[in-house]
Design a protein around this motif. Structure first.
Motif, PDB file in Angstrom:
ATOM      1  N   PHE A  83       0.851  -1.189   0.000  1.00  0.00           N
ATOM      2  CA  PHE A  83       0.000   0.000   0.000  1.00  0.00           C
ATOM      3  C   PHE A  83       0.887   1.240   0.000  1.00  0.00           C
ATOM      4  N   GLY A  84       0.626   2.134  -0.945  1.00  0.00           N
ATOM      5  CA  GLY A  84       1.417   3.352  -1.049  1.00  0.00           C
ATOM      6  C   GLY A  84       0.703   4.537  -0.440  1.00  0.00           C
ATOM      7  N   PRO A  85       1.427   5.409   0.306  1.00  0.00           N
ATOM      8  CA  PRO A  85       0.837   6.634   0.869  1.00  0.00           C
ATOM      9  C   PRO A  85       0.894   7.765  -0.155  1.00  0.00           C
ATOM     10  N   GLU A  86       0.748   9.005   0.294  1.00  0.00           N
ATOM     11  CA  GLU A  86       0.975  10.158  -0.582  1.00  0.00           C
ATOM     12  C   GLU A  86       2.347   9.993  -1.236  1.00  0.00           C
ATOM     13  N   HIS A  87       2.436  10.370  -2.503  1.00  0.00           N
ATOM     14  CA  HIS A  87       3.647  10.259  -3.331  1.00  0.00           C
ATOM     15  C   HIS A  87       3.881   8.850  -3.857  1.00  0.00           C
ATOM     16  N   GLY A  88       3.176   7.848  -3.337  1.00  0.00           N
ATOM     17  CA  GLY A  88       3.252   6.515  -3.887  1.00  0.00           C
ATOM     18  C   GLY A  88       4.287   5.612  -3.245  1.00  0.00           C
ATOM     19  N   PHE A  89       4.139   4.329  -3.506  1.00  0.00           N
ATOM     20  CA  PHE A  89       5.037   3.311  -2.964  1.00  0.00           C
ATOM     21  C   PHE A  89       6.472   3.527  -3.417  1.00  0.00           C
ATOM     22  N   ARG A  90       6.677   3.759  -4.689  1.00  0.00           N
ATOM     23  CA  ARG A  90       8.032   3.978  -5.208  1.00  0.00           C
ATOM     24  C   ARG A  90       8.371   5.462  -5.317  1.00  0.00           C
ATOM     25  N   GLY A  91       7.432   6.339  -4.925  1.00  0.00           N
ATOM     26  CA  GLY A  91       7.736   7.765  -4.845  1.00  0.00           C
ATOM     27  C   GLY A  91       7.639   8.521  -6.142  1.00  0.00           C
ATOM     28  N   VAL A  92       6.723   8.127  -7.032  1.00  0.00           N
ATOM     29  CA  VAL A  92       6.673   8.758  -8.349  1.00  0.00           C
ATOM     30  C   VAL A  92       5.735   9.964  -8.406  1.00  0.00           C
ATOM     31  N   SER A  93       4.975  10.248  -7.333  1.00  0.00           N
ATOM     32  CA  SER A  93       3.949  11.297  -7.383  1.00  0.00           C
ATOM     33  C   SER A  93       4.351  12.526  -6.579  1.00  0.00           C
ATOM     34  N   GLN A  94       3.804  13.675  -6.988  1.00  0.00           N
ATOM     35  CA  GLN A  94       4.094  14.923  -6.292  1.00  0.00           C
ATOM     36  C   GLN A  94       3.120  15.121  -5.120  1.00  0.00           C
ATOM     37  N   ALA A  95       3.214  16.281  -4.491  1.00  0.00           N
ATOM     38  CA  ALA A  95       2.407  16.581  -3.307  1.00  0.00           C
ATOM     39  C   ALA A  95       0.922  16.484  -3.626  1.00  0.00           C
ATOM     40  N   GLY A  96       0.167  15.893  -2.685  1.00  0.00           N
ATOM     41  CA  GLY A  96      -1.268  15.792  -2.834  1.00  0.00           C
ATOM     42  C   GLY A  96      -1.723  14.709  -3.783  1.00  0.00           C
ATOM     43  N   GLU A  97      -0.811  13.788  -4.149  1.00  0.00           N
ATOM     44  CA  GLU A  97      -1.161  12.741  -5.095  1.00  0.00           C
ATOM     45  C   GLU A  97      -0.721  11.381  -4.566  1.00  0.00           C
ATOM     46  N   GLY A  98      -1.521  10.362  -4.856  1.00  0.00           N
ATOM     47  CA  GLY A  98      -1.121   8.988  -4.624  1.00  0.00           C
ATOM     48  C   GLY A  98      -0.877   8.316  -5.966  1.00  0.00           C
ATOM     49  N   GLU A  99      -1.028   6.994  -5.989  1.00  0.00           N
ATOM     50  CA  GLU A  99      -0.880   6.257  -7.238  1.00  0.00           C
ATOM     51  C   GLU A  99      -2.062   5.313  -7.410  1.00  0.00           C
ATOM     52  N   ASP A 100      -2.534   5.166  -8.640  1.00  0.00           N
ATOM     53  CA  ASP A 100      -3.563   4.182  -8.919  1.00  0.00           C
ATOM     54  C   ASP A 100      -2.969   2.777  -8.789  1.00  0.00           C
ATOM     55  N   PHE A 101      -3.840   1.792  -8.700  1.00  0.00           N
ATOM     56  CA  PHE A 101      -3.401   0.399  -8.583  1.00  0.00           C
ATOM     57  C   PHE A 101      -2.446   0.027  -9.715  1.00  0.00           C
ATOM     58  N   PHE A 102      -1.404  -0.731  -9.378  1.00  0.00           N
ATOM     59  CA  PHE A 102      -0.516  -1.285 -10.398  1.00  0.00           C
ATOM     60  C   PHE A 102       0.192  -2.509  -9.842  1.00  0.00           C
ATOM     61  N   LEU A 103       0.768  -3.291 -10.730  1.00  0.00           N
ATOM     62  CA  LEU A 103       1.627  -4.402 -10.345  1.00  0.00           C
ATOM     63  C   LEU A 103       3.062  -3.911 -10.378  1.00  0.00           C
ATOM     64  N   ASP A 104       3.732  -4.030  -9.255  1.00  0.00           N
ATOM     65  CA  ASP A 104       5.099  -3.540  -9.152  1.00  0.00           C
ATOM     66  C   ASP A 104       5.999  -4.295 -10.137  1.00  0.00           C
ATOM     67  N   PRO A 105       6.659  -3.586 -11.063  1.00  0.00           N
ATOM     68  CA  PRO A 105       7.477  -4.275 -12.062  1.00  0.00           C
ATOM     69  C   PRO A 105       8.619  -5.097 -11.476  1.00  0.00           C
ATOM     70  N   LYS A 106       9.117  -4.697 -10.308  1.00  0.00           N
ATOM     71  CA  LYS A 106      10.271  -5.383  -9.741  1.00  0.00           C
ATOM     72  C   LYS A 106       9.888  -6.686  -9.050  1.00  0.00           C
ATOM     73  N   THR A 107       8.772  -6.688  -8.345  1.00  0.00           N
ATOM     74  CA  THR A 107       8.382  -7.849  -7.540  1.00  0.00           C
ATOM     75  C   THR A 107       7.145  -8.564  -8.052  1.00  0.00           C
ATOM     76  N   GLY A 108       6.368  -7.891  -8.888  1.00  0.00           N
ATOM     77  CA  GLY A 108       5.096  -8.438  -9.332  1.00  0.00           C
ATOM     78  C   GLY A 108       3.983  -8.314  -8.315  1.00  0.00           C
ATOM     79  N   LEU A 109       4.248  -7.678  -7.179  1.00  0.00           N
ATOM     80  CA  LEU A 109       3.250  -7.553  -6.126  1.00  0.00           C
ATOM     81  C   LEU A 109       2.203  -6.499  -6.477  1.00  0.00           C
ATOM     82  N   PRO A 110       0.948  -6.706  -6.063  1.00  0.00           N
ATOM     83  CA  PRO A 110      -0.075  -5.680  -6.289  1.00  0.00           C
ATOM     84  C   PRO A 110       0.133  -4.502  -5.338  1.00  0.00           C
ATOM     85  N   VAL A 111       0.037  -3.297  -5.876  1.00  0.00           N
ATOM     86  CA  VAL A 111       0.239  -2.081  -5.084  1.00  0.00           C
ATOM     87  C   VAL A 111      -1.035  -1.251  -5.146  1.00  0.00           C
TER      88      VAL A 111
END
Length: 414
Positions: A83-111
């Motif tokens: 589960f990713g907080p603000e800015h996302g699990f891997r940190g790709v989003s700016q302030a006030g943004e999360g990330e939509d659901f995706f499969l992590d390319p490195k592990t294949g885990l659902p995020v």
């Protein structure tokens, strides 16, 4: 393909943003974080359970390997979801943004997106089938940093669903000596402050989770805090021997974190708080401000101010030359970030009254959301000085400090 390029770029950026490891304290000792203590015990705390992990780029071991990657590769932990907080699990989003659901390319885990989803958190956890939820994110010690409120919502949902909740503790980077600043009033609750804690809470995330669970969660969760080893309440982050990974895009250094409990208040004004520059929350200003502001605030304890000019690349006043100040902290022990920022705001409003408050309408002011009350704003509007403003919350802070005391997990300050 575009998402993978963005993700790869974000991961590379996170690595570059990480500072070189600070030398360990005298005698080669350094703080051991909760994830290290967990790993030392071969992840026994999580054995035999379907695990969900709330994590971001700061969820690393001291060698900078990410704990989700390490757990997944080791096969000792059954990770059902991330589960990713603000800015996302891997940190790709700016302030006030999360990330939509995706499969992590490195592990294949659902995020999944866990940012500001108060109404969906319990359903989200139930759908993933997790039995134990782990939280491990570096906080910065301020009430309005949203990661602690993602933790609160997850803790509340865990209690509702009967899940175990495990916090892997990390240092408060600006020390845990004491709480300071105004305490949130419930009518001003937002995702930059959901519950009545002080603006600078002076607690670790494990201690905060204990306080939340004991005071605010309707149905307390089965909470377990994996404590750090070697952390003392008086430690600044540089004294821990741990590497600094930027917790969010605009928190690049420990110096930023030291200023943030105060200068984040400039988000509530028409001035730039330095987003879009290399020194967010340390560069502050707007077009037309000149040397007079820096001169007016010189002499505040533990600080010095440089007359500064800068052009933000995004956020407020993007592409416009701003005049203002660069805040430099000369003594963290003498520096009071909240008092300093309020003194700066008072001086700015007197010298440059054309720059007022940021508001959604005539009755909804961002300053009230950040301070957690309207009394601070009204006092400043009435031309109160900083001493008068900072006395407003004394009784409430005393009460919070007393409440906080029973949830502290670490006692030594040296």
């Amino acid at each position: 393909m575009q998402r993978r390029r963005l993700l790869g770029s974000a991961l590379a950026g996170a690595a570059l943003a990480t500072t070189a490891a600070v030398p360990a304290r005298a005698g080669g000792r350094r703080v051991r974080t909760g994830i290290e203590v967990l790993a030392d015990d071969d992840f026994a705390e999580l054995a035999g359970q379907k695990v969900g992990i709330i994590a971001n780029p700061t969820s690393v071991l001291p060698d900078l390997s990410h704990e989700v990657d390490r757990m997944h590769a080791g096969g000792k932990v059954d990770i059902a979801a991330v589960f990713g907080p603000e800015h996302g699990f891997r940190g790709v989003s700016q302030a006030g943004e999360g990330e939509d659901f995706f499969l992590d390319p490195k592990t294949g885990l659902p995020v999944y997106n866990a940012y500001n989803n108060k109404d969906q958190m319990a359903a989200l956890l139930a759908d993933t089938g997790v039995e134990t939820l782990v939280f491990d994110i570096q906080d910065v010690g301020s009430r309005f940093y949203t990661y602690i409120w993602t933790m609160y919502l997850a803790l509340e949902a865990a209690g509702q669903l009967g899940l175990r909740f495990v916090v892997l503790d990390r240092p408060n980077p600006i020390t845990g000596r004491e709480a300071s600043g105004p305490v949130l009033h419930p009518e001003h609750a937002t995702f930059v402050g959901l519950k009545p804690i002080a603006q600078r809470h002076g607690m670790t995330v494990g201690e905060l989770a204990s306080l939340f669970n004991g005071e605010f969660v309707p149905a307390p969760a089965d909470l377990h805090v994996v404590k750090m080893r070697g952390w003392k309440r008086g430690m600044h982050f540089e004294e821990t021997g741990l590497p600094w990974v930027a917790p969010s895009p605009n928190m690049p250094t420990v110096a930023t974190a030291a200023a943030y409990p105060g200068t984040c208040l400039f988000e509530a004004t028409a001035l730039s708080e330095g987003r879009g520059t290399t020194k967010p929350f340390e560069l502050l200003g707007a077009p037309g401000i000149d040397h007079a502001w820096a001169e007016a605030v010189q002499g505040l304890p533990g600080t010095r101010f440089r007359e500064a000019y800068f052009t933000p690349t995004f956020s407020k006043w993007a592409g416009k030359v701003c005049g203002g100040v660069e805040l430099q902290v000369t003594s963290r022990r003498d520096f009071d970030p909240i008092r300093t920022a309020l003194a700066m705001i008072i001086a700015q409003r007197r010298a440059y009254p054309q720059y007022g408050w940021r508001s959604q309408d005539t009755t909804s002011f961002w300053l009230d959301k950040l301070t957690g009350n309207q009394a601070v704003r009204l006092a400043i509007e009435a031309d109160a000085d900083v001493d008068e403003v900072t006395t407003l919350w004394a009784d409430e802070l005393d009460a919070f400090s007393e409440q906080r005391e029973s949830y502290l997990l670490y006692r030594g300050t040296a």
